[in-house]
Motif scaffolding. Sequence first.
Motif, PDB file in Angstrom:
ATOM      1  N   ALA A  20     -13.392  17.448  12.187  1.00 18.35           N
ATOM      2  CA  ALA A  20     -12.396  18.408  12.680  1.00 18.35           C
ATOM      3  C   ALA A  20     -11.369  17.721  13.574  1.00 18.35           C
ATOM      4  O   ALA A  20     -10.169  17.999  13.473  1.00 18.35           O
ATOM      5  N   ALA A  21     -11.820  16.826  14.420  1.00 18.18           N
ATOM      6  CA  ALA A  21     -10.896  16.110  15.298  1.00 18.18           C
ATOM      7  C   ALA A  21      -9.953  15.220  14.495  1.00 18.18           C
ATOM      8  O   ALA A  21      -8.756  15.136  14.792  1.00 18.18           O
ATOM      9  N   ALA A  22     -10.469  14.579  13.463  1.00 20.51           N
ATOM     10  CA  ALA A  22      -9.659  13.661  12.657  1.00 20.51           C
ATOM     11  C   ALA A  22      -8.522  14.372  11.927  1.00 20.51           C
ATOM     12  O   ALA A  22      -7.452  13.792  11.746  1.00 20.51           O
ATOM     13  N   CYS A  23      -8.744  15.616  11.514  1.00 29.12           N
ATOM     14  CA  CYS A  23      -7.674  16.326  10.792  1.00 29.12           C
ATOM     15  C   CYS A  23      -6.938  17.313  11.696  1.00 29.12           C
ATOM     16  O   CYS A  23      -6.103  18.074  11.214  1.00 29.12           O
ATOM     17  N   GLU A  24      -7.252  17.283  12.996  1.00 36.72           N
ATOM     18  CA  GLU A  24      -6.596  18.123  13.999  1.00 36.72           C
ATOM     19  C   GLU A  24      -6.846  19.616  13.807  1.00 36.72           C
ATOM     20  O   GLU A  24      -5.996  20.454  14.123  1.00 36.72           O
ATOM     21  N   ALA A  25      -8.045  19.950  13.295  1.00 40.37           N
ATOM     22  CA  ALA A  25      -8.424  21.363  13.190  1.00 40.37           C
ATOM     23  C   ALA A  25      -8.506  21.940  14.595  1.00 40.37           C
ATOM     24  O   ALA A  25      -8.835  21.241  15.555  1.00 40.37           O
ATOM     25  N   ASP A  26      -8.216  23.212  14.722  1.00 43.00           N
ATOM     26  CA  ASP A  26      -8.249  23.863  16.023  1.00 43.00           C
ATOM     27  C   ASP A  26      -9.662  24.186  16.474  1.00 43.00           C
ATOM     28  O   ASP A  26      -9.920  24.303  17.674  1.00 43.00           O
ATOM     29  N   SER A  27     -10.562  24.329  15.509  1.00 40.89           N
ATOM     30  CA  SER A  27     -11.945  24.633  15.825  1.00 40.89           C
ATOM     31  C   SER A  27     -12.794  24.315  14.597  1.00 40.89           C
ATOM     32  O   SER A  27     -12.263  24.013  13.523  1.00 40.89           O
ATOM     33  N   TYR A  28     -14.101  24.417  14.767  1.00 44.31           N
ATOM     34  CA  TYR A  28     -15.020  24.221  13.648  1.00 44.31           C
ATOM     35  C   TYR A  28     -16.285  25.018  13.928  1.00 44.31           C
ATOM     36  O   TYR A  28     -16.588  25.357  15.066  1.00 44.31           O
ATOM     37  N   ILE A  29     -16.989  25.316  12.853  1.00 40.14           N
ATOM     38  CA  ILE A  29     -18.258  26.020  12.969  1.00 40.14           C
ATOM     39  C   ILE A  29     -19.177  25.511  11.865  1.00 40.14           C
ATOM     40  O   ILE A  29     -18.757  25.360  10.723  1.00 40.14           O
ATOM     41  N   ALA A  30     -20.401  25.206  12.248  1.00 37.81           N
ATOM     42  CA  ALA A  30     -21.365  24.638  11.307  1.00 37.81           C
ATOM     43  C   ALA A  30     -22.000  25.724  10.448  1.00 37.81           C
ATOM     44  O   ALA A  30     -22.279  26.821  10.912  1.00 37.81           O
ATOM     45  N   LYS A  31     -22.185  25.398   9.181  1.00 40.35           N
ATOM     46  CA  LYS A  31     -22.953  26.250   8.278  1.00 40.35           C
ATOM     47  C   LYS A  31     -24.421  25.871   8.423  1.00 40.35           C
ATOM     48  O   LYS A  31     -24.713  24.694   8.545  1.00 40.35           O
ATOM     49  N   PRO A  32     -25.339  26.763   8.372  1.00 38.34           N
ATOM     50  CA  PRO A  32     -25.132  28.201   8.301  1.00 38.34           C
ATOM     51  C   PRO A  32     -24.656  28.723   9.649  1.00 38.34           C
ATOM     52  O   PRO A  32     -25.032  28.206  10.706  1.00 38.34           O
ATOM     53  N   PHE A  33     -23.808  29.717   9.627  1.00 42.37           N
ATOM     54  CA  PHE A  33     -23.252  30.264  10.857  1.00 42.37           C
ATOM     55  C   PHE A  33     -23.623  31.736  10.979  1.00 42.37           C
ATOM     56  O   PHE A  33     -23.872  32.420   9.993  1.00 42.37           O
TER      57      PHE A  33
END
Length: 120
Positions: free
Chosen positions: A93-106
């Motif tokens: 997520a940091a490498a592509c500059e995503a604003d957030s992330y959430i792991a599956k299963p969520f």
Amino acid sequence: MAKTILIIDDDEDILEMLDIVFQDSGYEVILSKVSLEADFITVLHPDIVLLDVRIVGSPKTGVDICKELKTNAHTKHVPVILFSAEHDLHTIAAACEADSYIAKPFGIDNLLAHVRKQLS
């Protein structure tokens, strides 16, 4: 006016579940099981994008799409949340500059909270 969520994931069951959850929560939902170009996403005008990292059968990964969105002047302001079972999701997520992330299963409540936070 309802906020629009674009969800891109190759898993039809996840798309169907998220469509129901977000519509029941008052959001407009656009679903895609294949990768989309940033220019096409611009036409859709989503308020937020939820991206799976691996999109089987598509020429681009969620990471590729995220990078395109974050480098495109018309879409760089649109929040992107990656969701995946990848073990190093925070690094991805940091490498592509995503604003957030959430792991599956969520958990649904956790995902809704992430979305609300990014849209506030």
